[in-house]
Design a protein around this motif. Structure first.
Motif, mmCIF file in Angstrom:
data_model
loop_
_atom_site.group_PDB
_atom_site.id
_atom_site.type_symbol
_atom_site.label_atom_id
_atom_site.label_comp_id
_atom_site.label_asym_id
_atom_site.label_seq_id
_atom_site.Cartn_x
_atom_site.Cartn_y
_atom_site.Cartn_z
ATOM 1 N N SER A 103 9.801 -2.318 5.456
ATOM 2 C CA SER A 103 8.712 -1.492 6.023
ATOM 3 C C SER A 103 9.214 -0.152 6.551
ATOM 4 O O SER A 103 8.417 0.760 6.798
ATOM 5 C CB SER A 103 8.010 -2.254 7.151
ATOM 6 O OG SER A 103 8.876 -2.408 8.265
ATOM 7 N N VAL A 104 10.537 -0.045 6.723
ATOM 8 C CA VAL A 104 11.104 1.236 7.192
ATOM 9 C C VAL A 104 12.103 1.796 6.188
ATOM 10 O O VAL A 104 12.886 2.703 6.516
ATOM 11 C CB VAL A 104 11.791 1.050 8.566
ATOM 12 C CG1 VAL A 104 10.759 0.739 9.633
ATOM 13 C CG2 VAL A 104 12.859 -0.033 8.513
ATOM 14 N N ASP A 105 12.053 1.271 4.992
ATOM 15 C CA ASP A 105 12.984 1.719 3.945
ATOM 16 C C ASP A 105 12.480 3.033 3.331
ATOM 17 O O ASP A 105 11.416 3.071 2.699
ATOM 18 C CB ASP A 105 13.092 0.635 2.870
ATOM 19 C CG ASP A 105 14.147 0.956 1.821
ATOM 20 O OD1 ASP A 105 14.698 2.072 1.836
ATOM 21 O OD2 ASP A 105 14.427 0.062 0.999
ATOM 22 N N PRO A 106 13.222 4.102 3.513
ATOM 23 C CA PRO A 106 12.758 5.417 3.000
ATOM 24 C C PRO A 106 12.827 5.540 1.472
ATOM 25 O O PRO A 106 12.275 6.496 0.901
ATOM 26 C CB PRO A 106 13.721 6.404 3.659
ATOM 27 C CG PRO A 106 14.962 5.603 3.899
ATOM 28 C CD PRO A 106 14.513 4.216 4.201
ATOM 29 N N THR A 107 13.490 4.596 0.839
ATOM 30 C CA THR A 107 13.633 4.693 -0.620
ATOM 31 C C THR A 107 12.415 4.186 -1.366
ATOM 32 O O THR A 107 12.336 4.319 -2.593
ATOM 33 C CB THR A 107 14.873 3.888 -1.094
ATOM 34 O OG1 THR A 107 14.680 2.497 -0.784
ATOM 35 C CG2 THR A 107 16.149 4.395 -0.420
ATOM 36 N N ILE A 108 11.456 3.573 -0.627
ATOM 37 C CA ILE A 108 10.232 3.095 -1.289
ATOM 38 C C ILE A 108 9.052 3.924 -0.803
ATOM 39 O O ILE A 108 9.138 4.645 0.200
ATOM 40 C CB ILE A 108 9.988 1.590 -1.031
ATOM 41 C CG1 ILE A 108 9.813 1.323 0.466
ATOM 42 C CG2 ILE A 108 11.138 0.751 -1.579
ATOM 43 C CD1 ILE A 108 9.481 -0.145 0.792
ATOM 44 N N SER A 109 7.943 3.784 -1.481
ATOM 45 C CA SER A 109 6.770 4.605 -1.165
ATOM 46 C C SER A 109 6.158 4.201 0.175
ATOM 47 O O SER A 109 6.374 3.079 0.665
ATOM 48 C CB SER A 109 5.718 4.458 -2.269
ATOM 49 O OG SER A 109 5.207 3.130 -2.286
ATOM 50 N N ALA A 110 5.409 5.140 0.747
ATOM 51 C CA ALA A 110 4.734 4.890 2.023
ATOM 52 C C ALA A 110 3.747 3.735 1.897
ATOM 53 O O ALA A 110 3.567 2.947 2.832
ATOM 54 C CB ALA A 110 4.029 6.153 2.490
ATOM 55 N N LYS A 111 3.109 3.633 0.745
ATOM 56 C CA LYS A 111 2.140 2.564 0.524
ATOM 57 C C LYS A 111 2.820 1.196 0.580
ATOM 58 O O LYS A 111 2.308 0.250 1.203
ATOM 59 C CB LYS A 111 1.459 2.763 -0.822
ATOM 60 C CG LYS A 111 0.384 1.732 -1.119
ATOM 61 C CD LYS A 111 -0.284 2.004 -2.469
ATOM 62 C CE LYS A 111 -1.350 0.943 -2.773
ATOM 63 N NZ LYS A 111 -2.001 1.188 -4.095
ATOM 64 N N GLU A 112 3.987 1.135 -0.063
ATOM 65 C CA GLU A 112 4.726 -0.145 -0.054
ATOM 66 C C GLU A 112 5.231 -0.476 1.353
ATOM 67 O O GLU A 112 5.177 -1.627 1.788
ATOM 68 C CB GLU A 112 5.895 -0.071 -1.027
ATOM 69 C CG GLU A 112 5.480 -0.100 -2.492
ATOM 70 C CD GLU A 112 6.680 0.020 -3.408
ATOM 71 O OE1 GLU A 112 6.833 -0.856 -4.284
ATOM 72 O OE2 GLU A 112 7.465 0.987 -3.251
ATOM 73 N N ARG A 113 5.712 0.577 2.052
ATOM 74 C CA ARG A 113 6.199 0.359 3.419
ATOM 75 C C ARG A 113 5.087 -0.167 4.299
ATOM 76 O O ARG A 113 5.308 -1.056 5.133
ATOM 77 C CB ARG A 113 6.777 1.653 4.007
ATOM 78 C CG ARG A 113 8.087 2.079 3.379
ATOM 79 C CD ARG A 113 8.829 3.081 4.273
ATOM 80 N NE ARG A 113 8.042 4.292 4.484
ATOM 81 C CZ ARG A 113 8.112 5.363 3.713
ATOM 82 N NH1 ARG A 113 8.898 5.380 2.640
ATOM 83 N NH2 ARG A 113 7.397 6.449 3.990
ATOM 84 N N LYS A 114 3.896 0.329 4.106
ATOM 85 C CA LYS A 114 2.741 -0.114 4.889
ATOM 86 C C LYS A 114 2.412 -1.584 4.601
ATOM 87 O O LYS A 114 2.102 -2.355 5.499
ATOM 88 C CB LYS A 114 1.522 0.757 4.592
ATOM 89 C CG LYS A 114 0.310 0.459 5.467
ATOM 90 C CD LYS A 114 -0.806 1.452 5.181
ATOM 91 C CE LYS A 114 -1.991 1.237 6.109
ATOM 92 N NZ LYS A 114 -2.551 -0.122 6.024
ATOM 93 N N GLN A 115 2.508 -1.953 3.345
ATOM 94 C CA GLN A 115 2.229 -3.350 2.974
ATOM 95 C C GLN A 115 3.224 -4.311 3.637
ATOM 96 O O GLN A 115 2.847 -5.367 4.127
ATOM 97 C CB GLN A 115 2.301 -3.502 1.452
ATOM 98 C CG GLN A 115 1.132 -2.865 0.702
ATOM 99 C CD GLN A 115 1.290 -2.978 -0.801
ATOM 100 O OE1 GLN A 115 2.397 -3.183 -1.314
ATOM 101 N NE2 GLN A 115 0.191 -2.812 -1.533
#
Length: 204
Positions: A103-115
């Motif tokens: 959820s705090v990984d900057p390498t993935i999209s904001a949408k995925e982090r939110k999920q």
């Protein structure tokens, strides 16, 4: 009084005296026999009471031992079940922790982090349940220590060491390796078997 009459009187007296002495001896013998029989009966009754008392005490000891052993077996069986449940719970907690990291990984999209940041009700419930089982397991472990207290009991001490190893894994939020869990189960089975043999030996 002529000689013949005198002899008759003496003979009669002697016979009477002999009869009286014989009767007296018979009476004394009967009385003595009755006294001895009474003493023997009293001793038999006393011995029977002592044996009965001993049997009652032995029975109470055996019943208490059975009750103690049964309670120990229940506690050990309960802890092993809890170990399996905790292993499963820790796996779920690890999945939740991984989600938190993502959820705090900057390498993935904001949408995925939110999920990943949104925990489901099931996730929350799994964490609560695992924490509850852990607390119960620690309480069970304390009770087991109170039941297996003989420091000279090699098998009992090996079993306690295996339980301590399990505790250490849980404190680190680690699952118990399958090999250790299998060893814990086997030690418990050996402990139960020895208890049963000791119990049946006492009964026989």
């Amino acid at each position: 009084m002529d000689l013949t009459t005198m002899n008759v009187i003496i003979a009669g007296g002697t016979s009477l005296l002999g009869s009286l002495i014989g009767a007296g001896l018979a009476f004394w013998g009967a009385r003595r026999g009755a006294k001895i029989q009474s003493e023997v009966s009293e001793k038999n009754i006393k011995n029977s009471m002592e044996i009965a008392k001993m049997n009652i005490e032995e029975k109470l000891i055996a019943e208490n031992k059975i009750s103690w052993d049964n309670e120990t077996r229940k506690l050990i069986s309960k802890f092993i079940r809890q170990c399996f449940d905790i292993n499963h719970g820790i796996e779920n907690v690890k999945i939740i922790e991984q989600k938190k990291k993502l959820s705090v990984d900057p390498t993935i999209s904001a949408k995925e982090r939110k999920q990943y940041s949104e925990l489901s009700k099931e996730d929350v419930e799994n964490v609560k349940q695992t924490m509850s089982i852990l607390a119960d397991a620690m309480e069970t472990m304390t009770e087991i220590r109170l039941h297996i207290f003989d420091k000279s009991d090699v098998l009992g001490n090996q079993l306690l060491d295996a339980f301590v190893n399990a505790e250490q894994h849980f404190e680190k939020n680690e699952t118990i390796p399958s090999a250790e869990l299998a060893q814990l189960t086997e030690l418990s089975r050996n402990y139960f078997e020895r208890q049963w043999k000791e119990l049946t030996k006492d009964i026989n």
